[in-house]
Motif scaffolding. Structure first.
Motif, mmCIF file in Angstrom:
data_model
loop_
_atom_site.group_PDB
_atom_site.id
_atom_site.type_symbol
_atom_site.label_atom_id
_atom_site.label_comp_id
_atom_site.label_asym_id
_atom_site.label_seq_id
_atom_site.Cartn_x
_atom_site.Cartn_y
_atom_site.Cartn_z
ATOM 1 N N ASN A 411 0.823 -1.217 0.000
ATOM 2 C CA ASN A 411 0.000 0.000 0.000
ATOM 3 C C ASN A 411 0.856 1.265 0.000
ATOM 4 O OD1 ASN A 411 0.745 0.487 2.642
ATOM 5 N ND2 ASN A 411 -1.048 -0.517 3.508
ATOM 6 N N ARG A 412 0.185 2.391 -0.170
ATOM 7 C CA ARG A 412 0.891 3.652 -0.362
ATOM 8 C C ARG A 412 1.797 4.001 0.815
ATOM 9 N NH1 ARG A 412 3.802 6.240 -1.905
ATOM 10 N NH2 ARG A 412 3.828 8.278 -2.918
ATOM 11 N N SER A 413 1.363 3.640 2.010
ATOM 12 C CA SER A 413 2.179 3.980 3.178
ATOM 13 C C SER A 413 3.314 2.985 3.393
ATOM 14 C CB SER A 413 1.304 4.059 4.427
ATOM 15 O OG SER A 413 0.632 2.831 4.602
ATOM 16 N N GLY A 414 3.357 1.949 2.592
ATOM 17 C CA GLY A 414 4.445 0.975 2.680
ATOM 18 C C GLY A 414 4.399 0.127 3.933
ATOM 19 N N SER A 415 3.194 -0.051 4.485
ATOM 20 C CA SER A 415 3.101 -0.726 5.784
ATOM 21 C C SER A 415 2.825 -2.220 5.678
ATOM 22 C CB SER A 415 2.011 -0.060 6.625
ATOM 23 O OG SER A 415 0.775 -0.187 5.965
ATOM 24 N N GLY B 94 5.683 3.549 7.842
ATOM 25 C CA GLY B 94 4.921 2.399 7.369
ATOM 26 C C GLY B 94 5.567 1.078 7.744
ATOM 27 N N HIS B 147 10.116 3.587 0.105
ATOM 28 C CA HIS B 147 8.782 3.629 -0.487
ATOM 29 C C HIS B 147 7.758 3.622 0.650
ATOM 30 C CE1 HIS B 147 5.386 2.791 -3.054
ATOM 31 N NE2 HIS B 147 5.090 1.742 -2.313
ATOM 32 N N GLY B 148 6.939 4.639 0.741
ATOM 33 C CA GLY B 148 5.919 4.705 1.786
ATOM 34 C C GLY B 148 6.019 5.973 2.610
ATOM 35 N N LEU B 149 5.271 5.989 3.717
ATOM 36 C CA LEU B 149 5.192 7.192 4.545
ATOM 37 C C LEU B 149 6.403 7.288 5.475
ATOM 38 C CD1 LEU B 149 3.139 9.503 4.880
ATOM 39 C CD2 LEU B 149 2.167 8.254 6.813
#
Lengths: 490, 156
Positions: A411-415, B94, B147-149
């Motif tokens: 996902n966008r947050s890379g979690s 993230g 990559h990510g928050l």
């Protein structure tokens, strides 16, 4: 009879045409030889202008007047030689410094002549050399891109560059074009740095190639790869280990090794050596001696050390041989009659004062091999890479991995990076990274074009798995081997 | 309303994947967080920061590099103090819950709150350690090679 006469006529016509063609050239040349031009003339002993002398001339005069080889003759009609332009000198220095070119380097750039530059740079550490090269590359980018900078730089005295023009097959004319002095000097320095790097890389390449010829074949190559890994890993630990243990590590190691070598085949002994090398104490001893030989070669450029390296690695482990090694002024000599243990004792005694000096060299050696790998001029077809922190990567470990075509959606947050997957596999994330799973299906690497992130797995006493974080986990920062990127299809 | 109350609004309970009978942070912590978890969290909220050559770093990120004296030069060639700090102090929000990821950790709103909380406590910690310095924080996607928050900070 008529036919030869016609031929004669044709030949005469051809000669006439040729004479007609060369007449203006000869005329023009005569004018120049008579000194009618208002340019400096270069002695006929060299066809092209030596940039080194050009720089030297600048250094002597304090400003740029022209190129030349040291045989420059000033025309009688030329105005008197101008006084040194200190302002231009200072401006050049300020500009180079402002554009983040190392200050020490700036000084050397402006004070050391170009022919001394490679030797000067060789005395500096390899990191420094690379940093300088990076700075210069930035300088050129900046120079090309920044109009303001170009304007400022062009205010500095112009420097004359002769250009050889070919007419027919001969170089008979030289013209001069003006370029800003700053760019000219930076260019020379850049060339010097590149040449130095190339020379060191080449000499080491030759060294390693010769080593491989020491009749050890495949085994030698294998040993060499592992040895190179050890070079970087052990470099930092050498001093600490020897200080901590306060004993002659080499003696213990050598004694064990010699005992084993007497009773088991060579290949098995090598296997033991590999295992021993993975321990810090052994790293700090076995690798040390061999590295020292390489380091000496790199530092002094003496080809003779090649033989020493081959001898140490090839013969020392297997058979007694007369050998002499000179390490930082301390000499250890083994005669054919002396035992292996006594040799290693001598080595241990002799290298003790040199440990400090070689620690730095070892680090540089590690960096060197890393550089060589990235430049594709390494020792043979090795797959082992070492980064600036001493982390190693063997690309053969990646060969057996299975590529999974379906990308993993992160996902966008890379979690939600999947920490477990198919054992021994490579998957691509939607963010473009590659995840490598180990034989247990646990994520091992997250590889991007800029870095490799390592997932270090540990198990708690209660059997719970957890992942370590911190600065250890990012390796090959901005130096991911190109070969690996190609292998992973980036 | 003070800053922390704004961050820790009780509305967050509506984002929780499982419903708790009480909309109280203290009740939730008392019933669901054991002492070792809680102490570990305190360590995260007040971590070690280190000053090195006039740069301030999140120690966890640079420990090994400091030992090996490899902070400078920065491998990406950054020379500017701000850029160097911004790079080394990178914290991937993230990926923090990698081994404990669940529905909540995949919620970007929750991760953003987590980032804001870290900023609140880290700013206070930094002020305590370096009273004469002021810091800027940033929460942004895909910083540098991640990559990510991500969260990062640097000296103003």
């Amino acid at each position: 009879m008529g036919k030869p006469a016609q031929q004669q006529e044709n030949i005469s016509l051809a000669r006439f045409k040729r004479a007609l063609f060369f007449a203006p050239i000869i005329f023009w040349s005569c004018i120049n030889l008579a000194g009618w031009d208002h340019e400096f003339r270069v002695s006929s002993s060299k066809n092209s202008v030596d940039p080194v002398s050009s720089l030297r001339s600048f250094m002597q005069e304090g400003h740029s007047t022209s190129g030349g080889t040291g045989h420059i003759q000033r025309d009688k009609h030329q105005s008197p030689r101008p006084k040194p332009d200190r302002k231009a000198y200072k401006t050049a220095l300020d500009l180079l410094t402002a554009y983040r070119i190392d200050t020490i380097f700036c000084l050397s750039l402006l004070n050391v002549s170009c022919d001394n530059m490679p030797a000067y740079l060789q005395t500096k550490s390899y990191d420094k050399l690379l940093a300088i090269r990076q700075s210069l590359e930035k300088f050129f980018k900046k120079y090309e891109a920044d109009k303001h900078f170009r304007k400022q730089a062009s205010k500095i005295k112009q420097v004359g560059i002769y250009k050889t023009i070919k007419i027919g097959k001969k170089k008979i004319w030289k013209s001069r074009k003006q370029i800003p002095a700053l760019k000219h000097y930076a260019n020379h320095a850049y060339q010097a740095v590149c040449t130095t790097i190339e020379n060191i890389a080449q000499s080491t390449k030759i060294l390693c190639r010769d080593f491989l010829k020491t009749s050890m074949g495949e085994t030698a190559q294998y040993f060499l790869r592992r040895f190179m890994m050890g070079v970087s890993q052990s470099g930092i630990d050498i001093q600490a280990t020897l200080n901590r243990e306060k004993r002659n590590g080499p003696c213990d190691f050598a004694r064990d090794l010699m005992q084993k070598a007497k009773t088991q085949p060579i290949r098995e002994t090598l296997g033991d050596v590999m295992q021993l090398l993975s321990r810090a104490t052994i790293n700090a001893t076995a690798v040390f001696v061999a590295v020292s030989a390489i380091a000496v070669t790199i530092e002094t450029g003496v080809a003779a050390a090649t033989g020493a390296l081959g001898a140490i690695a090839a013969q020392k482990f297997f058979e007694p041989l007369a050998l002499s090694i000179n390490l930082d002024g301390s000499v250890a000599v083994e005669s054919a009659a002396s035992s292996g243990v006594s040799f290693w004792q001598a080595i241990a005694t002799s290298i003790a004062p040199a440990v400090q000096a070689f620690t730095g060299v070892v680090e540089h050696t590690g960096n060197l091999f890393c550089l060589m790998e990235n430049r594709g001029v390494g020792y043979g077809d090795t797959n082992v890479f070492i980064d600036d922190l001493g982390n190693t990567l063997d690309l053969r470990d990646f060969e057996r991995l299975k590529k999974i075509d379906t990308p993993v959606k992160v996902n966008r947050s890379g979690s939600n990076v999947p920490i477990e997957g198919k054992p021994n596999s490579i998957v691509t994330t939607t963010g473009g990274h590659k995840l490598i799973y180990n034989s247990e299906g646990k994520v091992l690497y997250d590889i991007s074009e800029k870095r490799i992130k390592v997932y270090i797995w540990n198990k708690s006493t209660s059997g719970e798995w957890f992942v370590n974080r911190g600065s250890k986990t990012k390796i090959f920062r901005n130096q991911v081997p190109k070969k690996l990127l190609e292998m992973l299809e980036f | 309303m003070d800053e922390i109350k704004k961050i820790l609004s009780e509305n967050i309970f509506d984002w929780y994947p499982s419903n708790y009978p009480s909309k109280s942070f203290i009740d939730t912590a008392m019933n669901h967080v054991n002492i070792n978890d809680l102490i570990s969290v305190a360590g995260l909220l007040a971590p070690e920061f280190i000053e090195h050559e006039d740069h301030v770093f999140f120690k966890e990120n640079v420990k090994t590099l400091l030992e090996k004296k490899k902070i400078f030069p920065c491998p990406y060639g950054y020379k500017d103090k701000k850029e160097i700090e911004r790079y080394y102090n990178l914290f991937h929000l993230g990926e923090f819950f990698l081994a404990t990821q669940n529905e909540a950790s995949n919620d970007t709103r929750m991760l953003y709150k987590f980032g804001k909380l870290l900023i609140y406590f880290w700013r206070k910690r930094l002020k305590e350690l370096f009273p004469n310095k002021s810091f800027s924080f940033e929460i942004e996607y895909d910083l540098y090679d991640e990559h990510g928050l991500c969260l990062t900070f640097w000296q103003e």
